[in-house]
Design an enzyme around this catalytic site. Structure first.
Site, PDB file in Angstrom:
ATOM      1  N   LEU A   1       0.828  -1.215   0.000  1.00 49.87           N
ATOM      2  CA  LEU A   1       0.000   0.000   0.000  1.00 49.87           C
ATOM      3  C   LEU A   1       0.862   1.264   0.000  1.00 49.87           C
ATOM      4  O   LEU A   1       0.360   2.378   0.119  1.00 49.87           O
ATOM      5  CB  LEU A   1      -0.930   0.010   1.216  1.00 49.87           C
ATOM      6  CG  LEU A   1      -1.994  -1.088   1.245  1.00 49.87           C
ATOM      7  CD1 LEU A   1      -2.736  -1.085   2.567  1.00 49.87           C
ATOM      8  CD2 LEU A   1      -2.980  -0.915   0.104  1.00 49.87           C
ATOM      9  N   SER A   2       2.170   1.073  -0.093  1.00 51.60           N
ATOM     10  CA  SER A   2       3.129   2.166  -0.196  1.00 51.60           C
ATOM     11  C   SER A   2       3.147   3.117   1.000  1.00 51.60           C
ATOM     12  O   SER A   2       2.840   4.306   0.891  1.00 51.60           O
ATOM     13  CB  SER A   2       2.932   2.964  -1.486  1.00 51.60           C
ATOM     14  OG  SER A   2       4.119   3.702  -1.688  1.00 51.60           O
TER      15      SER A   2
ATOM     16  N   ASP B   1       3.559   5.726  -6.765  1.00 49.08           N
ATOM     17  CA  ASP B   1       3.188   5.785  -5.351  1.00 49.08           C
ATOM     18  C   ASP B   1       3.002   7.220  -4.877  1.00 49.08           C
ATOM     19  O   ASP B   1       2.037   7.547  -4.176  1.00 49.08           O
ATOM     20  CB  ASP B   1       4.266   5.120  -4.481  1.00 49.08           C
ATOM     21  CG  ASP B   1       4.537   3.682  -4.892  1.00 49.08           C
ATOM     22  OD1 ASP B   1       3.786   3.152  -5.734  1.00 49.08           O
ATOM     23  OD2 ASP B   1       5.507   3.091  -4.378  1.00 49.08           O
TER      24      ASP B   1
ATOM     25  N   TYR C   1      13.455  -6.140  -8.166  1.00 49.11           N
ATOM     26  CA  TYR C   1      12.766  -4.994  -8.768  1.00 49.11           C
ATOM     27  C   TYR C   1      13.709  -4.292  -9.742  1.00 49.11           C
ATOM     28  O   TYR C   1      13.337  -3.960 -10.877  1.00 49.11           O
ATOM     29  CB  TYR C   1      12.312  -4.049  -7.654  1.00 49.11           C
ATOM     30  CG  TYR C   1      11.498  -2.868  -8.114  1.00 49.11           C
ATOM     31  CD1 TYR C   1      10.118  -2.936  -8.188  1.00 49.11           C
ATOM     32  CD2 TYR C   1      12.122  -1.671  -8.462  1.00 49.11           C
ATOM     33  CE1 TYR C   1       9.372  -1.845  -8.593  1.00 49.11           C
ATOM     34  CE2 TYR C   1      11.392  -0.573  -8.875  1.00 49.11           C
ATOM     35  CZ  TYR C   1      10.016  -0.668  -8.936  1.00 49.11           C
ATOM     36  OH  TYR C   1       9.286   0.426  -9.339  1.00 49.11           O
TER      37      TYR C   1
HETATM   38  P1  ADP Z   1       5.735  -0.083   1.325  1.00 53.85           P
HETATM   39  O1  ADP Z   1       6.028   1.267   0.790  1.00 53.85           O
HETATM   40  O2  ADP Z   1       5.205  -1.009   0.266  1.00 53.85           O
HETATM   41  O3  ADP Z   1       4.869  -0.075   2.538  1.00 53.85           O
HETATM   42  P2  ADP Z   1       8.577  -0.060   1.663  1.00 53.85           P
HETATM   43  O4  ADP Z   1       9.563  -1.111   2.020  1.00 53.85           O
HETATM   44  O5  ADP Z   1       8.763   0.659   0.387  1.00 53.85           O
HETATM   45  O6  ADP Z   1       7.125  -0.738   1.765  1.00 53.85           O
HETATM   46  O7  ADP Z   1       8.542   1.039   2.804  1.00 53.85           O
HETATM   47  C1  ADP Z   1       8.391   0.681   4.168  1.00 53.85           C
HETATM   48  C2  ADP Z   1       9.355   1.496   4.991  1.00 53.85           C
HETATM   49  O8  ADP Z   1       8.862   2.842   5.131  1.00 53.85           O
HETATM   50  C3  ADP Z   1       9.497   0.983   6.413  1.00 53.85           C
HETATM   51  O9  ADP Z   1      10.454  -0.060   6.490  1.00 53.85           O
HETATM   52  C4  ADP Z   1       9.954   2.237   7.127  1.00 53.85           C
HETATM   53  O10 ADP Z   1      11.325   2.461   6.913  1.00 53.85           O
HETATM   54  C5  ADP Z   1       9.162   3.353   6.412  1.00 53.85           C
HETATM   55  N1  ADP Z   1       7.903   3.556   7.157  1.00 53.85           N
HETATM   56  C6  ADP Z   1       6.669   3.177   6.788  1.00 53.85           C
HETATM   57  N2  ADP Z   1       5.755   3.487   7.740  1.00 53.85           N
HETATM   58  C7  ADP Z   1       6.427   4.071   8.733  1.00 53.85           C
HETATM   59  C8  ADP Z   1       6.069   4.618  10.014  1.00 53.85           C
HETATM   60  N3  ADP Z   1       4.807   4.591  10.467  1.00 53.85           N
HETATM   61  N4  ADP Z   1       7.051   5.138  10.779  1.00 53.85           N
HETATM   62  C9  ADP Z   1       8.311   5.170  10.341  1.00 53.85           C
HETATM   63  N5  ADP Z   1       8.727   4.690   9.166  1.00 53.85           N
HETATM   64  C10 ADP Z   1       7.801   4.135   8.366  1.00 53.85           C
HETATM   65 MG    MG Z   2       7.408   1.623  -0.815  1.00 59.53          MG
END
Ligand code: ADP
Ligand code: MG
Length: 397
Positions: free
Chosen positions: A123-124, A193, A241
């Site tokens: 869900l990014s 995204d 990717y």
């Molecule tokens: P997606 O974007 O598909 O959810 P990604 O791996 O691209 O997955 O991004 C996830 C990363 O974004 C997490 O590992 C973290 O580093 C950061 N992140 C996401 N949500 C939070 C949050 N609530 N607090 C801090 N960092 C976050």
């Molecule tokens: Mg991401």
């Protein structure tokens, strides 16, 4: 919830925040790996958010705390560096570096982050965090970003409210946030995204043209969007990717195009001998998928839900057999969904190699569909998966 992030801010910084922003996650409805090929994507912003509460500081430092991570982060705006102990802060830092690069004048701040957006579930959450950061800085130190640089800063109204972002400003911010993820975090993502989190409209599907950088809108299909997480690894930052990106770029080069967007399927077929097997497969998927987005848009506008759903199933098959970014778990989820009579369409969504599926489900049978998916997925994999119903919402503000 906004109340949660305000409470976190107060607990950590000892006073109430002055500003609050929120950025939604997004669901790629159709158009898998088309964005970095300058193609077309259908996408929606969903009712799961990153909330960010902030207040200014006067010492040129930024202090961050997130409810998702134990360790807070503190750094100086004059020395922004990645910190391996708080990699999550890189998404925030990357945005600040890009703002500095564009000569946006801003001061330090305290920020608390709280999220209802699951991480790594397709869900990014990463783009939502970037977008929330950019909007928080705009609130703290108002600026106007255009395609060509900085414009005169926006004037707050008598109540201190900034004027809403124009579509052009939203697109410029999306590009900035994407650059943050590409350059500072090191994930070579396309622009899907960030555009989706910024440009969503309630009950509308975005039709994003990743070459022209324009967004059109069509009414959401009259069915429910359900996300089923596979609960397996989502390795977007990993090599797979990047490998697909490189194959697509190489295929485009071999076909004499800058991007696969301008290539037609018959060209891919006719030039098969000039491509490696992987280049052919990737080009076949991307070019076919872009054509499918065009056809699906037409079905959507005609209100032909059945046909629209068929395009979702076809997209999954193409990702699975040609792009090869599916996993046994994602294939299983799509198979299980197909077996349910109320499911109109299902496919893997996002980068692939794990993550989630998106399912288009008839209103009257959503509860039954979710129960079916949970029970059958657990029976086959032993994994307890909870499907998420997604409402289509407006973009970040
Ligand atoms: P997606 O974007 O598909 O959810 P990604 O791996 O691209 O997955 O991004 C996830 C990363 O974004 C997490 O590992 C973290 O580093 C950061 N992140 C996401 N949500 C939070 C949050 N609530 N607090 C801090 N960092 C976050
Ligand atoms: Mg991401």
């Amino acid at each position: 919830m906004p109340a949660d992030v305000q409470a976190l801010f107060k607990k950590h910084f000892g006073q109430a925040p002055t500003h609050l922003v929120q950025a939604p996650g997004r669901l790629e409805v159709l158009g898998n790996h088309t964005d970095y090929n300058h193609g077309l994507v259908l996408s929606v912003a969903v009712d799961k958010y990153i909330f960010l509460a902030a207040s200014p500081r006067t010492d040129g430092k930024v202090a961050l705390v997130s409810s998702a991570f134990a360790r807070p982060e503190l750094f100086s705006l004059s020395d922004i560096r990645p910190d391996p102990a708080a990699a999550w802060a890189n998404y925030v830092k990357g945005v600040l570096v890009q703002l500095q690069k564009r000569r946006v004048n801003f001061s330090g701040f305290n920020a608390a982050i709280h999220s209802t957006l699951p991480m790594g579930a397709g869900l990014s959450s990463s783009a939502a965090l970037e977008v929330a950061t950019a909007l928080a800085v705009r609130r703290l130190s108002p600026f106007t970003l255009t395609a060509t640089g900085l414009g005169p800063p926006p004037r707050p109204d008598p109540r201190g409210q900034l004027p809403p972002l124009t579509p052009a400003e939203r697109m410029a911010l999306a590009q900035l946030c994407r650059a943050a993820e590409n350059e500072f975090v090191g994930v070579p993502c396309g622009i899907l995204d960030q555009v989706s989190s910024l440009c969503g409209k309630p009950a509308q599907v975005m039709e994003i043209d990743c070459a022209a950088l324009t967004v059109g809108y069509a009414p959401v299909p009259g069915a429910v969007l359900v996300v089923c997480p596979s609960l397996t690894q989502h390795a977007l930052a990993g090599g797979e990717y990047k490998e697909l990106r490189e194959q697509c770029a190489a295929a485009a080069r071999q076909l004499g195009a800058k991007f696969l967007r301008t290539v037609e399927l018959k060209q891919v077929q006719a030039n098969k001998a000039r491509l490696t097997q992987r280049e052919f497969e990737c080009a076949h998927h991307v070019v076919g998928e872009i054509a499918r987005v065009v056809a699906a848009e037409r079905a959507l506008r005609a209100g032909d839900l059945e046909q629209f759903g068929q395009y979702l199933f076809q997209s999954h098959e193409s990702s699975r057999d040609f792009l090869r970014n599916s996993t046994p778990e994602l294939d299983l989820l799509v198979r299980l969904a197909r077996h349910h009579p109320a499911c109109l369409g299902a496919r893997l969504t996002g980068g692939g190699f794990g993550g989630a599926t998106i399912n288009l489900v008839q209103h009257h049978a959503v509860a039954g569909f979710m129960a079916h998916m949970m029970a059958q997925y657990e029976k086959s994999t032993g994994l307890k998966m909870t499907p998420l119903v997604c409402q289509v919402v407006g973009g970040a503000n």
